[in-house]
Design a protein around this motif. Structure first.
Motif, short mmCIF file in Angstrom:
data_model
loop_
_atom_site.label_atom_id
_atom_site.label_comp_id
_atom_site.label_asym_id
_atom_site.label_seq_id
_atom_site.Cartn_x
_atom_site.Cartn_y
_atom_site.Cartn_z
N TYR A 165 45.30 50.69 24.29
CA TYR A 165 43.85 50.87 24.50
C TYR A 165 43.58 51.19 25.98
O TYR A 165 42.76 52.08 26.29
CB TYR A 165 43.07 49.63 24.07
CG TYR A 165 41.58 49.88 24.11
CD1 TYR A 165 40.92 50.45 23.02
CD2 TYR A 165 40.84 49.60 25.24
CE1 TYR A 165 39.57 50.73 23.06
CE2 TYR A 165 39.49 49.88 25.30
CZ TYR A 165 38.85 50.44 24.20
OH TYR A 165 37.52 50.73 24.26
N ARG A 168 44.35 54.77 26.43
CA ARG A 168 43.33 55.64 25.80
C ARG A 168 42.07 55.69 26.63
O ARG A 168 41.41 56.72 26.73
CB ARG A 168 43.02 55.13 24.38
CG ARG A 168 44.16 55.33 23.40
CD ARG A 168 43.95 54.51 22.14
NE ARG A 168 42.66 54.75 21.55
CZ ARG A 168 41.96 53.82 20.87
NH1 ARG A 168 42.45 52.62 20.67
NH2 ARG A 168 40.78 54.11 20.37
N ILE A 180 40.92 54.11 16.66
CA ILE A 180 39.96 53.00 16.69
C ILE A 180 40.23 52.06 15.53
O ILE A 180 40.28 50.83 15.69
CB ILE A 180 38.49 53.50 16.62
CG1 ILE A 180 38.13 54.38 17.82
CG2 ILE A 180 37.52 52.32 16.53
CD1 ILE A 180 36.72 54.97 17.76
N SER A 183 43.33 50.04 16.04
CA SER A 183 43.15 49.11 17.16
C SER A 183 42.36 47.88 16.72
O SER A 183 42.79 46.74 16.92
CB SER A 183 42.42 49.86 18.30
OG SER A 183 41.93 48.97 19.25
N ILE A 184 41.22 48.12 16.10
CA ILE A 184 40.37 46.99 15.67
C ILE A 184 41.10 46.15 14.62
O ILE A 184 41.19 44.93 14.72
CB ILE A 184 39.02 47.50 15.12
CG1 ILE A 184 38.20 48.10 16.27
CG2 ILE A 184 38.25 46.38 14.42
CD1 ILE A 184 36.90 48.77 15.83
N LYS A 187 43.98 43.72 15.60
CA LYS A 187 43.56 42.43 16.16
C LYS A 187 43.01 41.52 15.06
O LYS A 187 43.24 40.31 15.07
CB LYS A 187 42.52 42.66 17.26
CG LYS A 187 43.16 43.23 18.52
CD LYS A 187 42.15 43.65 19.55
CE LYS A 187 41.44 44.91 19.16
NZ LYS A 187 40.95 45.77 20.21
N PHE A 207 30.16 53.81 19.62
CA PHE A 207 31.25 54.78 19.65
C PHE A 207 30.97 55.91 18.67
O PHE A 207 31.25 57.06 18.92
CB PHE A 207 32.56 54.13 19.19
CG PHE A 207 33.26 53.37 20.25
CD1 PHE A 207 33.76 54.03 21.35
CD2 PHE A 207 33.43 52.01 20.16
CE1 PHE A 207 34.42 53.34 22.34
CE2 PHE A 207 34.08 51.31 21.14
CZ PHE A 207 34.58 51.97 22.23
N1 URA Z 1 37.26 48.52 19.96
C1 URA Z 1 38.57 48.29 19.86
O1 URA Z 1 39.00 47.15 19.80
N2 URA Z 1 39.40 49.34 19.83
C2 URA Z 1 38.98 50.61 19.90
O2 URA Z 1 39.79 51.52 19.86
C3 URA Z 1 37.60 50.86 20.01
C4 URA Z 1 36.76 49.78 20.03
#
Ligand code: URA
Length: 433
Positions: A165, A168, A180, A183-184, A187, A207
Motif C-alpha cells: 500500500y 501504491r 483495493i 488490500s481491504i 486485513k 476512492f
Molecule cells: N483502504 C485500504 O485499506 N486499501 C486500499 O487499497 C484502499 C483503501
C-alpha cells in the motif's frame, strides 16, 4: 521465476498463477524484489486488471503474511465492519455498541486518519484515558465481557499489504479495484471475524467516485469474503457530501452520542441503522427484517448508549465525558462561513471539506502530524437546504488562528449554490449480500 518475466506477462494481460502471485508477494515483503519492479507490476495490474482467481490468491497471500487473530471462541457471533473511508464518517462509534447490545461480538481493529479522511482511533482518543492499544489477550477478554473492543491495527497484521500500500500510495496505483479489494479484504480476513459488513463509499469524498465502480468493488470484496468462508455483505453509500454535520474528532464523538441518545442527523442515523441491521442479521442469525426491528428497539431503549458507556469505560476512557459531552470543551478560535447568495445548496464537496478540517488541525497532513481533538467544522447547512445571503453555512474550530483564512476559503469553495430547489440524493444506493 524472474520478476521481469512476470511483469511482462501481466503487461500483456495474461493471468499469473497462484504460485507466481505467492512468490511475488512473499519475496517483495522479504525485501527480495526491489520497489521499481513491484511498481511496474502494480501499474501493469492497474491497466490490465486481475481475474477473480488472481485477486483471491493475492488476498490470501497478504492475509497470511503476518499475524492472524483467532476469534474462534466467539463462534458465528464475531463480526466486523469496514468503511472505505469518508468525511464525517463516525458510524463505527454508533454501529458497534448497537451490534454488541444486540448480541454480536465486535472485535475490531480501526485505522487513524490521513489526509482528508478521519480515523476511528483518533476519534476515540478524544476521551481522556482511552487506550487504543490492548494486548491480544486483553482484547479478547474485553470482547468476552463487553461484546465490544476497538483497537488500532496491529503492525503485524497483513504486513505485505502495508508495504504494498505504501508503494501504491506514491506510484499512483491506489485506485485499482483488484488492488483495493485485496488490500481491504486481506486485513479483514487476518482480523478473524466470521462476518464482515463493508460500507463502500461512493462520491466526491471517496476512492470510488462513480456508482458503477463502487458496485464492482463491493461485489469483488463480497466474493472474496465468501470464498474464504466468511459471511460478507456490502452497503454502498453516498459520500458526495460529508456524513452528518460534525467533521473533527471530539465533535464527531459528540454527534455519535447524539444518535445513541435517539437524536442526531437523519443521514447518519439512517446509514448506521442499515449497517447495524446487516451486522446483526449476519452475526445473530436473524432475517433482515428481524434484525432491523431488533436494532431499532436497542437504540430506542437506551441499551446501545449504555453499551457505548460500558465500552468507553472498559478501555480506560473517562465516562464522565459520555454523561456530559460539554466536558470536551471548545477550540480557542472559531470563524463562521457565510452564504454569499440567496438560494439552495447544490453540492458540498466532501474531499474539500475534509481537507479544510485537516488544515484546521483535525486531520494529518503527514503520518507524523499531531491531531487536535477540538479542531474541525460544523456544517449548519447541507445539500438541498435553502439559504439566505449571510446565513452561517459552516462554523470552523481551531487552536491555530492562522489556519482560519485558508480553511474558510476551502470550505466556501467546497459549496456550490443554485437558485432552484434541489432534490435530496439517496443515502444508501444498494445492499449486496
Ligand atoms: N483502504 C485500504 O485499506 N486499501 C486500499 O487499497 C484502499 C483503501
Amino acid at each position: 521465476m524472474r520478476m521481469y518475466d512476470l511483469i511482462e506477462k501481466k503487461k500483456h494481460g495474461e493471468e499469473l498463477s497462484t504460485e507466481e502471485i505467492r512468490e511475488t508477494i512473499t519475496s517483495y515483503t522479504a525485501g527480495d524484489i526491489p520497489d521499481y519492479q513491484m511498481s511496474a507490476m502494480t501499474m501493469a495490474v492497474y491497466f490490465r486488471g486481475m481475474s477473480d482467481r488472481e485477486i483471491f490468491d493475492l488476498t490470501e497471500t497478504m492475509a497470511t503474511s503476518g499475524d492472524t487473530v483467532d476469534l474462534s471462541a466467539f463462534g458465528d457471533r464475531s463480526v466486523d465492519k469496514h468503511s472505505t473511508g469518508g468525511v464525517g464518517d463516525k458510524t463505527t462509534l454508533i454501529v458497534t455498541p448497537i451490534v454488541a447490545a444486540c448480541g454480536g461480538a465486535v472485535a475490531k481493529m480501526s485505522g487513524r486518519g490521513l489526509g482528508h479522511t478521519g480515523g476511528t482511533v483518533d476519534k476515540l482518543e478524544s476521551f481522556p484515558g482511552f487506550r487504543t492499544s490492548l494486548e491480544p489477550a486483553e482484547f479478547i477478554a474485553q470482547v468476552e465481557r463487553c461484546g465490544l473492543a476497538v483497537i488500532g491495527q496491529s503492525a503485524d497484521l497483513a504486513p505485505a499489504d502495508k508495504k504494498l500500500y505504501a508503494l501504491r500510495d506514491v506510484t499512483a496505483t491506489v485506485d485499482s479495484i483488484p488492488l483495493i479489494a485485496s488490500s481491504i479484504m486481506s486485513k479483514k480476513l487476518a482480523a478473524g471475524t466470521h462476518s464482515i459488513v463493508l460500507d463502500v463509499k461512493c462520491g466526491s469524498g471517496a476512492f470510488m467516485r462513480g456508482i458503477d465502480n463502487a458496485v464492482t468493488l463491493a461485489e469483488t470484496m463480497v466474493r472474496i469474503g465468501k470464498a474464504h468462508g466468511r459471511n460478507t455483505a456490502a452497503v454502498i453509500s453516498n459520500m458526495d457530501r460529508p456524513l452528518g454535520h460534525a467533521i473533527g474528532n471530539a465533535s464527531e464523538v459528540c454527534e455519535a452520542m447524539e444518535v445513541l441518545r435517539g437524536a442526531g442527523p437523519d443521514d447518519l442515523r439512517e446509514i448506521c441503522l442499515t449497517l447495524a441491521a446487516k451486522m446483526v442479521a449476519l452475526s445473530c442469525g436473524l432475517t433482515d427484517e428481524q434484525a432491523k426491528e431488533t436494532v431499532a428497539e436497542t437504540l430506542k431503549s437506551g441499551k446501545a448508549l449504555a453499551k457505548f458507556r460500558e465500552w468507553i469505560g472498559e478501555q480506560g476512557g473517562d465516562v464522565a465525558y459520555v454523561d456530559d459531552p460539554s466536558l470536551f470543551g471548545e477550540a480557542a478560535y472559531t470563524a463562521d462561513v457565510l452564504a454569499p447568495v440567496d438560494g439552495y445548496i447544490l453540492a458540498c464537496n466532501a474531499e474539500q471539506i475534509g481537507t479544510a478540517a485537516m488544515v484546521l488541525g483535525a486531520g494529518r497532513q503527514t503520518k507524523d502530524s499531531v491531531i487536535d481533538p477540538r479542531a474541525g467544522i460544523y456544517l449548519l447547512k447541507k445539500p438541498a437546504d435553502e439559504v439566505k445571503k449571510g446565513d452561517v453555512i459552516a462554523r470552523l474550530y481551531t487552536e491555530k488562528a492562522d489556519t482560519l483564512p485558508h480553511a474558510e476559503a476551502l470550505t466556501l469553495g467546497a459549496v456550490t449554490f443554485t437558485d432552484q430547489p434541489v432534490e435530496e440524493q439517496p443515502l444508501v444506493y444498494r445492499v449486496i449480500s
